[in-house]
Design a protein around this motif. Structure first.
Motif, PDB file in Angstrom:
ATOM      1  N   LEU A 188     -34.478  39.459 -11.233  1.00 48.08           N
ATOM      2  CA  LEU A 188     -34.912  39.480  -9.658  1.00 48.08           C
ATOM      3  C   LEU A 188     -36.220  38.827  -9.646  1.00 48.08           C
ATOM      4  N   GLN A 189     -36.131  37.699  -8.712  1.00 47.41           N
ATOM      5  CA  GLN A 189     -37.276  37.101  -8.130  1.00 47.41           C
ATOM      6  C   GLN A 189     -37.951  37.766  -7.060  1.00 47.41           C
ATOM      7  N   ILE A 190     -39.100  38.377  -6.918  1.00 47.23           N
ATOM      8  CA  ILE A 190     -39.848  38.873  -5.897  1.00 47.23           C
ATOM      9  C   ILE A 190     -40.883  37.844  -5.383  1.00 47.23           C
ATOM     10  N   GLY A 191     -42.156  38.091  -4.852  1.00 44.53           N
ATOM     11  CA  GLY A 191     -43.237  37.504  -4.607  1.00 44.53           C
ATOM     12  C   GLY A 191     -44.402  38.363  -4.579  1.00 44.53           C
ATOM     13  N   ALA A 192     -45.320  37.473  -4.329  1.00 44.26           N
ATOM     14  CA  ALA A 192     -46.982  37.977  -4.468  1.00 44.26           C
ATOM     15  C   ALA A 192     -47.107  39.094  -3.372  1.00 44.26           C
ATOM     16  N   LYS A 193     -46.133  39.121  -2.331  1.00 45.90           N
ATOM     17  CA  LYS A 193     -46.379  40.097  -1.259  1.00 45.90           C
ATOM     18  C   LYS A 193     -46.083  41.605  -1.899  1.00 45.90           C
ATOM     19  N   TRP A 194     -45.376  41.550  -3.241  1.00 38.08           N
ATOM     20  CA  TRP A 194     -45.321  42.771  -3.800  1.00 38.08           C
ATOM     21  C   TRP A 194     -46.770  43.599  -3.768  1.00 38.08           C
ATOM     22  N   TYR A 195     -48.031  42.729  -4.041  1.00 36.15           N
ATOM     23  CA  TYR A 195     -49.237  43.641  -3.965  1.00 36.15           C
ATOM     24  C   TYR A 195     -49.833  43.882  -2.873  1.00 36.15           C
ATOM     25  N   GLY A 196     -49.044  43.421  -1.537  1.00 37.16           N
ATOM     26  CA  GLY A 196     -49.779  43.503  -0.160  1.00 37.16           C
ATOM     27  C   GLY A 196     -50.752  42.742   0.022  1.00 37.16           C
ATOM     28  N   PRO A 197     -50.855  41.298  -0.329  1.00 35.85           N
ATOM     29  CA  PRO A 197     -51.876  40.527  -0.156  1.00 35.85           C
ATOM     30  C   PRO A 197     -52.340  40.524   1.592  1.00 35.85           C
ATOM     31  N   HIS A 198     -51.398  40.881   2.358  1.00 35.78           N
ATOM     32  CA  HIS A 198     -51.825  40.728   3.881  1.00 35.78           C
ATOM     33  C   HIS A 198     -51.919  42.053   4.262  1.00 35.78           C
ATOM     34  N   THR A 199     -51.520  43.262   3.719  1.00 37.62           N
ATOM     35  CA  THR A 199     -51.696  44.382   4.347  1.00 37.62           C
ATOM     36  C   THR A 199     -52.631  45.364   3.483  1.00 37.62           C
ATOM     37  N   ARG A 200     -53.025  45.201   2.274  1.00 38.77           N
ATOM     38  CA  ARG A 200     -54.102  45.967   1.474  1.00 38.77           C
ATOM     39  C   ARG A 200     -55.437  45.839   2.102  1.00 38.77           C
ATOM     40  N   LYS A 201     -56.352  46.918   1.924  1.00 36.64           N
ATOM     41  CA  LYS A 201     -57.559  46.856   2.760  1.00 36.64           C
ATOM     42  C   LYS A 201     -58.424  46.200   1.486  1.00 36.64           C
ATOM     43  N   THR A 202     -58.301  46.469   0.465  1.00 34.30           N
ATOM     44  CA  THR A 202     -58.881  45.389  -0.732  1.00 34.30           C
ATOM     45  C   THR A 202     -58.034  45.053  -1.818  1.00 34.30           C
ATOM     46  N   LEU A 203     -58.400  43.814  -2.098  1.00 28.48           N
ATOM     47  CA  LEU A 203     -57.384  43.351  -2.939  1.00 28.48           C
ATOM     48  C   LEU A 203     -58.087  42.753  -4.244  1.00 28.48           C
ATOM     49  N   PRO A 204     -57.893  43.237  -5.479  1.00 27.62           N
ATOM     50  CA  PRO A 204     -58.600  42.620  -6.539  1.00 27.62           C
ATOM     51  C   PRO A 204     -58.243  41.246  -6.946  1.00 27.62           C
ATOM     52  N   VAL A 205     -59.144  40.504  -7.538  1.00 29.81           N
ATOM     53  CA  VAL A 205     -58.938  39.215  -8.012  1.00 29.81           C
ATOM     54  C   VAL A 205     -59.241  39.252  -9.408  1.00 29.81           C
ATOM     55  N   PRO A 206     -58.205  38.689 -10.391  1.00 34.12           N
ATOM     56  CA  PRO A 206     -57.041  38.063 -10.022  1.00 34.12           C
ATOM     57  C   PRO A 206     -55.955  39.551  -9.826  1.00 34.12           C
ATOM     58  N   LEU A 207     -54.820  39.163  -9.123  1.00 32.30           N
ATOM     59  CA  LEU A 207     -53.620  40.008  -9.169  1.00 32.30           C
ATOM     60  C   LEU A 207     -53.300  40.247 -10.555  1.00 32.30           C
ATOM     61  N   ARG A 208     -53.309  41.562 -10.899  1.00 29.08           N
ATOM     62  CA  ARG A 208     -52.532  41.830 -12.448  1.00 29.08           C
ATOM     63  C   ARG A 208     -51.236  42.800 -12.217  1.00 29.08           C
ATOM     64  N   GLU A 209     -50.342  42.666 -12.985  1.00 29.27           N
ATOM     65  CA  GLU A 209     -49.110  43.420 -13.004  1.00 29.27           C
ATOM     66  C   GLU A 209     -49.211  44.929 -12.963  1.00 29.27           C
ATOM     67  N   SER A 210     -50.411  45.191 -13.581  1.00 30.70           N
ATOM     68  CA  SER A 210     -50.810  46.858 -13.586  1.00 30.70           C
ATOM     69  C   SER A 210     -50.946  47.414 -12.294  1.00 30.70           C
ATOM     70  N   LEU A 211     -51.209  46.453 -11.212  1.00 24.67           N
ATOM     71  CA  LEU A 211     -51.540  47.001  -9.755  1.00 24.67           C
ATOM     72  C   LEU A 211     -50.257  47.277  -9.152  1.00 24.67           C
ATOM     73  N   GLU A 212     -50.343  48.492  -8.666  1.00 22.23           N
ATOM     74  CA  GLU A 212     -49.149  49.130  -8.177  1.00 22.23           C
ATOM     75  C   GLU A 212     -48.623  48.481  -6.822  1.00 22.23           C
ATOM     76  N   PRO A 213     -47.301  48.197  -6.507  1.00 21.17           N
ATOM     77  CA  PRO A 213     -46.976  47.502  -5.283  1.00 21.17           C
ATOM     78  C   PRO A 213     -47.480  48.166  -4.050  1.00 21.17           C
ATOM     79  N   ASP A 214     -47.640  47.328  -3.120  1.00 22.71           N
ATOM     80  CA  ASP A 214     -48.291  48.027  -1.781  1.00 22.71           C
ATOM     81  C   ASP A 214     -47.032  48.421  -0.911  1.00 22.71           C
ATOM     82  N   VAL A 215     -46.766  49.742  -0.664  1.00 24.28           N
ATOM     83  CA  VAL A 215     -45.595  50.328   0.092  1.00 24.28           C
ATOM     84  C   VAL A 215     -45.308  49.315   1.369  1.00 24.28           C
ATOM     85  N   LYS A 216     -46.629  48.974   1.854  1.00 24.22           N
ATOM     86  CA  LYS A 216     -46.393  48.474   3.393  1.00 24.22           C
ATOM     87  C   LYS A 216     -46.010  47.109   3.231  1.00 24.22           C
TER      88      LYS A 216
END
Ligand SMILES: NC(=O)c1ccc[n+]([C@@H]2O[C@H](COP(=O)([O-])OP(=O)(O)OC[C@H]3O[C@@H](n4cnc5c(N)ncnc54)[C@H](OP(=O)(O)O)[C@@H]3O)[C@@H](O)[C@H]2O)c1
Length: 415
Positions: free
Chosen positions: A149-177
């Motif tokens: 299954l191919q998803i995308g970086a939106k999984w991490y909520g780059p456009h919705t999360r208040k703070t975003l770690p750099v870099p994004l690691r797979e251990s970060l939970e998806p952002d529900v919104k």
């Protein structure tokens, strides 16, 4: 002809969303691998593949190209609508499209309905995934080894999360919104795999998360590079600056990308590497760039006026491609009218602009967050691929020139 001597070790790929930017590059890559390794490649999408792509890019003879949708040859095609057809109808269609023996299922289908992230888009993409996966297993379940299954970086909520770690690691939970339909797709995949296991089927899964996919295909222009190249051609023709549709954070900050060709190689690596089963992986080119630098590549190539800046900051940030170029309510926008002139003058594809995803350009460049994907996990699992971003752009522009979607360098000089 379909080979009858398929060895037990040879693999059969079923590509759901074969016409997309992900799907076409995947098919192009699989066809370069030995037939003894991948004996059959089956694309599925609503529309048949473009004859131009089959003949010019895949180098099939006109006869072979005409037989792809008849189920004859190494590459075959099934036209099916995952939203309009029931699972039973899809199973019947998949069976008659000879998906028996499928070992690896790649899912790269996507439909945009009411704007990125809207509720109808959420329901449609969840539904499309469930139906097409149930149909694939219903038609070829016993031989399937892995589903990607191919998803995308939106999984991490780059456009919705208040703070975003750099870099994004797979251990970060998806952002529900922000992750939208990716979460129900992931949940379905896990629960359906467990359900199938109880019935004696042994397939597992892998998920890949690319950031912005760069490439060119005639069937889908959901590609940032394609959109920028069409925009740059229009601006060069008009003699107007190549305004940047993002803000100063984007302009001066770092960004990364994934070349569609490298993504295809990565997806094949993920689906065939035993230890990748049950894992999610980010994927990017493995190097970063700034837009201030990348934009100059397009400015130079298309001989455009650069955007106006003062102390390196944009004088006219957030120029909207959608507002300035797109057609609305049946009225032709500036992009469309100017394109007709350019296409006539330089003998280019007159329909190219219709497919330009102006909204996608605004969306991809409009955010203000630093979105960088960590590749550490994939490397730990053995991935070594990378791409030079500048070479990637040059290759895409060359491919677009060959396809007569942008003018040749000789004609650009005359724009
Ligand atoms: N493009 C990017 O930059 C990017 C970046 C990150 C993540 N992603 C994610 O990667 C995944 C694949 O995206 P993509 O950009 O490769 O997709 P795409 O280029 O838009 O292609 C979508 C594919 O889905 C097929 N499709 C759409 N509706 C269908 C339906 N009802 N029934 C059957 N097939 C249908 C299309 O077939 P037809 O052409 O025949 O309609 C096409 O083959 C998506 O989840 C997307 O969000 C994409």
């Amino acid at each position: 002809m379909i080979p009858h001597d398929v060895k037990p070790t040879s693999k059969v790929a079923l590509i759901l969303g074969g016409n997309g930017i992900t799907g076409t590059y995947l098919i192009e890559h699989l066809l370069t691998l030995p037939e003894s390794e991948w004996s059959r490649i089956i694309g599925v999408s609503r529309k048949p593949p473009s004859p131009d792509w089959l003949v010019h890019d895949l180098k099939l003879s006109p006869l072979d190209a005409s037989q792809v949708t008849q189920g004859i040859g190494r590459l075959t095609w099934i036209c099916a609508d995952f939203l309009e057809e029931s699972v039973e109808e899809l199973i019947a269609k998949f069976k008659s499209g000879r998906v028996e023996g499928t070992t690896h299922v790649f899912f790269g289908a996507y439909v945009r309905i009411d704007g990125t992230g809207g509720p109808k888009e959420h329901v449609a993409n969840t539904d499309m995934f469930e139906r097409s996966i149930r149909a694939s297993i219903g038609a070829a379940g016993k031989t399937v080894k892995r589903i990607l299954l191919q998803i995308g970086a939106k999984w991490y909520g780059p456009h919705t999360r208040k703070t975003l770690p750099v870099p994004l690691r797979e251990s970060l939970e998806p952002d529900v919104k922000g992750a939208s339909f990716y979460i129900p797709q992931r949940d379905f995949l896990g629960s359906y795999a467990a359900e199938c296991q109880q019935q004696g089927l042994t397939w597992d899964w892998v998920i890949t998360a690319p950031y912005t996919v760069w490439g060119f295909t005639r069937a889908s222009y959901q590609s940032l590079a394609t959109t920028i190249a069409l925009y740059a051609t229009i601006q060069a023709h008009l003699g107007e600056p190549l305004h940047f549709p993002g803000n100063n954070n984007r302009w001066l900050g770092a960004d990364d990308a994934i070349c569609a060709d490298l993504l295809a190689k990565f997806n094949v690596w993920c689906i065939t590497t035993p230890q990748c089963g049950g894992e999610l992986f980010n994927v990017s080119n493995g190097e970063v760039f700034s837009w201030e630098y990348m934009w100059q590549i397009f400015v130079r190539y298309f001989r455009c006026k650069p955007p106006v800046t003062s102390n390196r900051r944009l004088a006219n940030p957030l120029y909207s491609l959608e507002k300035n170029l797109a057609s609305h309510d049946g009225r032709y926008g500036k992009g469309s009218m100017v394109w007709k002139e350019i296409a006539r003058k330089y003998d280019l594809d007159p329909r190219a602009e219709e497919y330009a995803t102006w909204w996608f350009g605004d969306f991809s460049l409009g955010g203000s967050r630093l979105v960088l994907m960590s590749m550490a996990k994939a490397r730990k699992f053995g991935w070594t691929g990378s791409v030079d971003c500048e070479e990637m752009v040059q290759n895409i522009l060359a491919k677009m020139t060959r396809a007569k979607v942008i003018p040749s360098q000789r004609h650009i000089a005359k724009l």
